[in-house]
Design an enzyme around this catalytic site. Sequence first.
Site, PDB file in Angstrom:
ATOM      1  N   HIS A 168      37.938  35.816  48.141  1.00  0.00           N
ATOM      2  CA  HIS A 168      37.828  36.169  49.562  1.00  0.00           C
ATOM      3  C   HIS A 168      37.841  34.929  50.442  1.00  0.00           C
ATOM      4  CE1 HIS A 168      33.561  34.946  49.915  1.00  0.00           C
ATOM      5  NE2 HIS A 168      33.365  35.538  48.742  1.00  0.00           N
ATOM      6  N   CYS A 184      31.737  34.576  43.340  1.00  0.00           N
ATOM      7  CA  CYS A 184      33.013  34.847  43.993  1.00  0.00           C
ATOM      8  C   CYS A 184      33.808  33.560  44.171  1.00  0.00           C
ATOM      9  CB  CYS A 184      32.797  35.507  45.345  1.00  0.00           C
ATOM     10  SG  CYS A 184      32.525  37.281  45.240  1.00  0.00           S
TER      11      CYS A 184
END
Length: 237
Positions: A168, A184
């Site tokens: 992301h 992440c």
Amino acid sequence: MLLGAATVLIASALYGGVASAQTLGYAAAPEAGPFTTGDEVLVAPRDQANDATVGDEDAQLPDRLRRTVVSFPTREPAGTVVIDTGNTYLYYVLGGGRAIRYGVGVGREGFTWSGVQTVTRKAEWPDWRPPAAMIARQPYLPRFMAGGPGNPLGARAMYLGSTDYRIHGTNDPSTIGKFVSSGCIRLTNEDVEDLFSRVGVGTRVVVLPKSGAHPIEARANSRPGRQAMNISVSSID
């Protein structure tokens, strides 16, 4: 009571495991305060009207972390994403011994992981819904945060398998190249938009261990534009 425009929410990811680790990574807490060094904070959205660097976030990065095309010998087919955790690089394989290299932020100590996943969903300006386990530890967190410049997931998100992990964007480009997230993989908003345009649902994502062997690449070329590389996005989506 009116709050200032830079409302700060404190969020930490204090549990591990590939399937259960909190996916969102933020900037490290700037002050010790009542929090530990493992805590992270949401960064207030930057004032785009008064910040000349907004719109060219890569300009803030060291040269090694800027998007570029490199020589990349690999057996992975074109369209594969390879993440070199130890060197904080993400490679998008072009084929013909080349790849686009992006600088990324990855998991901090105890939150790195490795394995093979596929992209199962894509979202533009994704919303954030903190996992139940995180809310249990930090009940003051919002149950929902709409997508936008102040959202820690940034401009785009690509969801990996059935895990909580995502590739992301970020509202804090200074964290690129660092071990700061809870698992992440984050890119600048500029870079995640570029990657998002190339990656389709079903894309293979190979995450290499932090301590493992890393891909070998040759000298980087100049920073590419999609037109210069003559890549058809539709051919891989």
